[in-house]
Design a protein around this motif. Structure first.
Motif, PDB file in Angstrom:
ATOM      1  N   VAL A   5      83.147  -1.152 147.720  1.00 16.22           N
ATOM      2  CA  VAL A   5      84.275  -1.583 148.246  1.00 16.22           C
ATOM      3  C   VAL A   5      85.595  -1.232 147.122  1.00 16.22           C
ATOM      4  CG1 VAL A   5      85.846  -3.495 148.901  1.00 16.22           C
ATOM      5  CG2 VAL A   5      83.389  -3.344 149.502  1.00 16.22           C
ATOM      6  N   LEU A   6      86.707  -0.726 147.759  1.00 20.01           N
ATOM      7  CA  LEU A   6      87.841  -0.627 147.012  1.00 20.01           C
ATOM      8  C   LEU A   6      89.097  -1.474 147.377  1.00 20.01           C
ATOM      9  CD1 LEU A   6      88.948   1.381 144.684  1.00 20.01           C
ATOM     10  CD2 LEU A   6      89.668   2.836 146.525  1.00 20.01           C
ATOM     11  N   LYS A   7      89.601  -2.184 146.732  1.00 21.12           N
ATOM     12  CA  LYS A   7      90.353  -3.373 147.120  1.00 21.12           C
ATOM     13  C   LYS A   7      91.894  -2.249 147.332  1.00 21.12           C
ATOM     14  CE  LYS A   7      89.012  -7.690 145.913  1.00 21.12           C
ATOM     15  NZ  LYS A   7      89.380  -9.068 145.406  1.00 21.12           N
ATOM     16  N   LEU A   8      92.469  -2.543 148.597  1.00 19.74           N
ATOM     17  CA  LEU A   8      93.961  -2.055 148.666  1.00 19.74           C
ATOM     18  C   LEU A   8      94.818  -3.202 148.014  1.00 19.74           C
ATOM     19  CD1 LEU A   8      93.608  -0.730 152.246  1.00 19.74           C
ATOM     20  CD2 LEU A   8      94.086   0.490 150.042  1.00 19.74           C
ATOM     21  N   ASP A   9      94.464  -4.547 148.344  1.00 19.55           N
ATOM     22  CA  ASP A   9      95.539  -5.499 148.120  1.00 19.55           C
ATOM     23  C   ASP A   9      94.461  -7.006 148.062  1.00 19.55           C
ATOM     24  OD1 ASP A   9      95.521  -6.282 150.977  1.00 19.55           O
ATOM     25  OD2 ASP A   9      97.213  -5.170 151.205  1.00 19.55           O
ATOM     26  N   ASP A  10      95.129  -8.065 147.787  1.00 18.43           N
ATOM     27  CA  ASP A  10      94.299  -9.321 148.094  1.00 18.43           C
ATOM     28  C   ASP A  10      93.543  -9.589 149.255  1.00 18.43           C
ATOM     29  OD1 ASP A  10      95.337  -9.672 145.379  1.00 18.43           O
ATOM     30  OD2 ASP A  10      96.872 -10.992 145.984  1.00 18.43           O
ATOM     31  N   SER A  11      94.056  -8.944 150.288  1.00 18.51           N
ATOM     32  CA  SER A  11      93.432  -9.283 151.760  1.00 18.51           C
ATOM     33  C   SER A  11      92.827  -8.345 152.458  1.00 18.51           C
ATOM     34  CB  SER A  11      94.670  -9.749 152.822  1.00 18.51           C
ATOM     35  OG  SER A  11      95.795  -8.810 152.889  1.00 18.51           O
TER      36      SER A  11
ATOM     37  N   CYS B  43     100.157   5.111 154.049  1.00 16.60           N
ATOM     38  CA  CYS B  43      99.977   4.788 155.612  1.00 16.60           C
ATOM     39  C   CYS B  43      99.457   3.226 155.712  1.00 16.60           C
ATOM     40  CB  CYS B  43      99.010   5.610 156.118  1.00 16.60           C
ATOM     41  SG  CYS B  43      99.625   7.539 155.822  1.00 16.60           S
ATOM     42  N   ARG B  44     100.337   2.344 156.051  1.00 15.17           N
ATOM     43  CA  ARG B  44     100.129   0.896 156.050  1.00 15.17           C
ATOM     44  C   ARG B  44      99.445   0.601 157.074  1.00 15.17           C
ATOM     45  NH1 ARG B  44     105.708   1.704 154.923  1.00 15.17           N
ATOM     46  NH2 ARG B  44     106.258   1.282 152.824  1.00 15.17           N
ATOM     47  N   ASN B  45      99.302   1.282 158.314  1.00 19.50           N
ATOM     48  CA  ASN B  45      98.638   0.949 159.534  1.00 19.50           C
ATOM     49  C   ASN B  45      97.224   1.706 159.691  1.00 19.50           C
ATOM     50  OD1 ASN B  45     100.467  -1.102 160.556  1.00 19.50           O
ATOM     51  ND2 ASN B  45     101.516   0.640 161.181  1.00 19.50           N
ATOM     52  N   LEU B  46      96.916   2.467 158.859  1.00 16.54           N
ATOM     53  CA  LEU B  46      95.611   3.280 158.713  1.00 16.54           C
ATOM     54  C   LEU B  46      94.428   2.320 158.546  1.00 16.54           C
ATOM     55  CD1 LEU B  46      94.741   6.280 158.629  1.00 16.54           C
ATOM     56  CD2 LEU B  46      94.539   6.046 156.345  1.00 16.54           C
ATOM     57  N   GLN B  47      93.709   2.588 159.866  1.00  9.73           N
ATOM     58  CA  GLN B  47      92.432   1.781 159.844  1.00  9.73           C
ATOM     59  C   GLN B  47      91.126   2.509 159.559  1.00  9.73           C
ATOM     60  OE1 GLN B  47      92.691  -1.749 160.414  1.00  9.73           O
ATOM     61  NE2 GLN B  47      94.965  -1.529 160.292  1.00  9.73           N
TER      62      GLN B  47
ATOM     63  N   TYR C  15      79.006  12.602 158.211  1.00 14.29           N
ATOM     64  CA  TYR C  15      80.143  12.777 157.425  1.00 14.29           C
ATOM     65  C   TYR C  15      80.599  11.221 156.983  1.00 14.29           C
ATOM     66  CZ  TYR C  15      81.543  10.392 162.019  1.00 14.29           C
ATOM     67  OH  TYR C  15      81.800   9.561 162.989  1.00 14.29           O
ATOM     68  N   TYR C  16      81.437  10.922 156.279  1.00 13.92           N
ATOM     69  CA  TYR C  16      82.044   9.801 155.565  1.00 13.92           C
ATOM     70  C   TYR C  16      82.829   8.996 156.480  1.00 13.92           C
ATOM     71  CZ  TYR C  16      79.588  11.122 151.256  1.00 13.92           C
ATOM     72  OH  TYR C  16      78.671  11.742 149.987  1.00 13.92           O
ATOM     73  N   SER C  17      82.567   7.839 156.587  1.00 11.50           N
ATOM     74  CA  SER C  17      83.747   7.177 157.433  1.00 11.50           C
ATOM     75  C   SER C  17      84.123   5.878 156.767  1.00 11.50           C
ATOM     76  CB  SER C  17      82.971   6.513 158.794  1.00 11.50           C
ATOM     77  OG  SER C  17      83.617   5.770 159.536  1.00 11.50           O
ATOM     78  N   PHE C  18      85.300   5.802 156.467  1.00 12.80           N
ATOM     79  CA  PHE C  18      86.129   4.823 155.655  1.00 12.80           C
ATOM     80  C   PHE C  18      86.818   4.014 156.513  1.00 12.80           C
ATOM     81  CE2 PHE C  18      85.481   8.507 153.087  1.00 12.80           C
ATOM     82  CZ  PHE C  18      85.295   8.040 151.776  1.00 12.80           C
ATOM     83  N   TYR C  19      86.710   2.638 156.348  1.00 18.33           N
ATOM     84  CA  TYR C  19      87.500   1.589 157.442  1.00 18.33           C
ATOM     85  C   TYR C  19      88.242   0.621 156.446  1.00 18.33           C
ATOM     86  CZ  TYR C  19      83.101  -0.458 157.168  1.00 18.33           C
ATOM     87  OH  TYR C  19      81.664  -0.991 157.087  1.00 18.33           O
ATOM     88  N   VAL C  20      89.126  -0.019 157.049  1.00 16.54           N
ATOM     89  CA  VAL C  20      89.684  -1.083 156.456  1.00 16.54           C
ATOM     90  C   VAL C  20      88.922  -2.307 156.939  1.00 16.54           C
ATOM     91  CG1 VAL C  20      91.808  -2.557 156.191  1.00 16.54           C
ATOM     92  CG2 VAL C  20      91.969  -0.060 155.890  1.00 16.54           C
ATOM     93  N   THR C  21      88.540  -3.314 155.861  1.00 17.39           N
ATOM     94  CA  THR C  21      88.203  -4.686 156.469  1.00 17.39           C
ATOM     95  C   THR C  21      88.913  -5.729 155.658  1.00 17.39           C
ATOM     96  OG1 THR C  21      86.135  -6.100 156.797  1.00 17.39           O
ATOM     97  CG2 THR C  21      86.211  -4.635 154.821  1.00 17.39           C
ATOM     98  N   SER C  22      88.748  -7.000 155.774  1.00 20.11           N
ATOM     99  CA  SER C  22      89.205  -8.151 155.308  1.00 20.11           C
ATOM    100  C   SER C  22      88.298  -8.348 153.842  1.00 20.11           C
ATOM    101  CB  SER C  22      89.400  -9.427 155.995  1.00 20.11           C
ATOM    102  OG  SER C  22      87.878  -9.733 156.534  1.00 20.11           O
ATOM    103  N   SER C  23      89.111  -8.805 152.736  1.00 22.77           N
ATOM    104  CA  SER C  23      88.314  -8.812 151.657  1.00 22.77           C
ATOM    105  C   SER C  23      87.606 -10.085 151.540  1.00 22.77           C
ATOM    106  CB  SER C  23      89.359  -8.930 150.230  1.00 22.77           C
ATOM    107  OG  SER C  23      90.142  -7.874 150.465  1.00 22.77           O
ATOM    108  N   GLU C  24      86.487 -10.236 151.095  1.00 20.19           N
ATOM    109  CA  GLU C  24      85.570 -11.578 150.956  1.00 20.19           C
ATOM    110  C   GLU C  24      85.881 -12.195 149.739  1.00 20.19           C
ATOM    111  OE1 GLU C  24      81.524  -9.940 151.013  1.00 20.19           O
ATOM    112  OE2 GLU C  24      81.724  -8.835 153.232  1.00 20.19           O
TER     113      GLU C  24
END
Length: 433
Positions: free
Chosen positions: A402-408, A367-371, A424-433
């Motif tokens: 942190v778990l990396k999805l890709d380089d960014s 799911c590419r747009n999952l935030q 509950y656990y909340s997972f969210y996408v953020t930019s890689s540092e």
């Protein structure tokens, strides 16, 4: 040099007063003349909530205070919230009387008819809470109908969880469709507005008649059983220039047969031709093995929320059903899905976690747009579990893991406490540092 609170600039006092409750604001107005003048600033009275419950020794004083309040700040109110929960033999009649006085006073100001923009009726629960008070509930509906019929510029109306029975619900729908607000309404929330005892055929007809008079709706929130294929297509066609989002709710009380309630893929395909930018949210108040049958092809699903207890038929197979749900979502909505919530309650039944690190990672990659994704703590298999040794440490402790999805992009996790005292656990996408 001594400083006094009365010397504060009015703008700062207004900013402070905005943070106060109604009771504290009234007490502040009694402090001094300066504070009293500032407390009459119109922006402080844009949102008002009236709660009628509990026994009152003198309803004459309560009615007097309602009249004084409306006469002094009624013309400034933009958002009106009404709540009258849990009536009893001592309060039912007087509560309906207070509601009638409130609406009558509001409508005496021609200015307030055209300035009120939002009306919220909080959890009326008409079918059960008001079931034993026939005369009072009839008067309550008459007051609500009268009030809605004379509104001129409402932009939002929320009557969720009202559970109003027939024919009272149809009277309110007709009043709303006849009012001038039918030309200005942009948001309508009617999830669980009708009682489950209302005939499905009459229910669909009432909703079709109601939405026929609207022309500017941007967001609609209602139970999916209130719509059938043809009605939904006609609605989207009529609102093709304005409609942006549809929130569909599937309740355990009126889930009914899937064949009747689910909108077919053929209709979704035609809807997307009419409204190409439409966004859909699905909300379930229960977990069932039949949930995947509501996930139709070509539905522009952006958010899926499942909250509630497991039903009896799927307590032993929920793990396989969750994996099947992940498969359906990643296959059908990989380009649209942006948020997922699985907040399930197991009660006293035995359970075992069902979501693995690798499953979550592969689902997120599909799911590419999952935030954002929220999961009950009971669903997640910790990384230190003997069953999952050697996997990436996504679920160790806090948002620093942190778990990396890709380089960014990368996934972070945090534990969240909701207003219902749930964690509950909340997972969210953020930019890689």
């Amino acid at each position: 040099m001594t400083c006094s609170w009365s010397f504060l600039p009015p703008d700062i006092l207004v900013a402070i007063f905005k943070l106060l409750s109604d009771e504290d604001l009234c007490h502040s107005a009694c402090t001094c003349r300066t504070w009293n003048d500032v407390s009459k600033t119109p922006c402080l009275w844009r949102k008002r909530t009236f709660v009628f419950r509990g026994y009152c020794r003198s309803y004459t004083d309560r009615i007097k205070s309602i009249k004084e309040c409306v006469q002094s700040v009624g013309c400034h109110i933009r958002e009106l919230k009404l709540s009258c929960p849990s009536p009893n033999l001592l309060t039912a009649y007087n509560v309906t009387k207070c509601v009638r006085i409130l609406f009558t006073e509001m409508l005496t100001f021609q200015h307030s008819r055209s300035t009120l923009q939002s009306f919220v009726l909080n959890d009326l629960d008409f079918d059960e809470a008001w079931n034993g008070f026939r005369s009072s509930r009839s008067q309550l509906v008459s007051s609500l109908t009268f009030f809605l019929a004379y509104q001129q510029k409402l932009k939002s109306i929320d009557m969720s969880n009202a559970f109003i029975t027939s024919p009272f619900a149809f009277r309110m729908m007709e009043a709303l469709s006849w009012s001038r607000s039918s030309r200005t309404l942009e948001r309508v929330h009617l999830e669980n507005f009708f009682s489950p005892t209302v005939s499905p055929i009459r229910l669909v007809q009432a909703v079709r008649t109601l939405f026929r008079s609207f022309s500017r709706l941007k967001r609609i929130s209602l139970n999916q059983c209130y719509m059938v294929d043809q009605s939904f297509l006609i609605l989207c066609t009529r609102l093709r220039k304005s409609l942006q989002q549809v929130d569909l709710h599937i309740s355990s009380k009126n889930s009914g047969s899937i064949e009747m309630n689910a909108i077919s893929p053929k209709v979704w395909k035609e809807v997307l031709i009419v409204c190409p930018d439409l966004k859909v949210t699905l909300n379930f108040d229960f977990w069932s093995s039949n949930i995947t049958y509501y996930l139709m092809d070509d539905m522009p699903l952006v958010e899926l929320n499942i909250r509630g207890y497991l039903c009896g038929t799927c307590r032993t197979s929920y793990a396989s059903n969750i994996n099947r749900l992940f498969g359906n979502l990643s296959q059908k909505y990989q380009e649209t899905l942006s948020k997922l919530s699985l907040l399930l309650k197991f009660g006293n039944i035995p359970y075992s976690p069902a979501v693995h690190n690798d499953d979550l990672l592969s689902f997120w990659a599909s799911c590419r747009n999952l935030q954002m994704a929220n999961f009950s703590q009971e669903l997640i298999i910790p990384c230190n579990s003997p069953r999952r040794r050697g996997t990436s440490k996504l679920l160790d402790s806090n948002a620093r893991e942190v778990l990396k999805l890709d380089d960014s992009r990368c996934i972070k996790m945090k534990t969240v406490s909701s207003s219902r005292s749930e964690e509950y656990y909340s997972f969210y996408v953020t930019s890689s540092e």
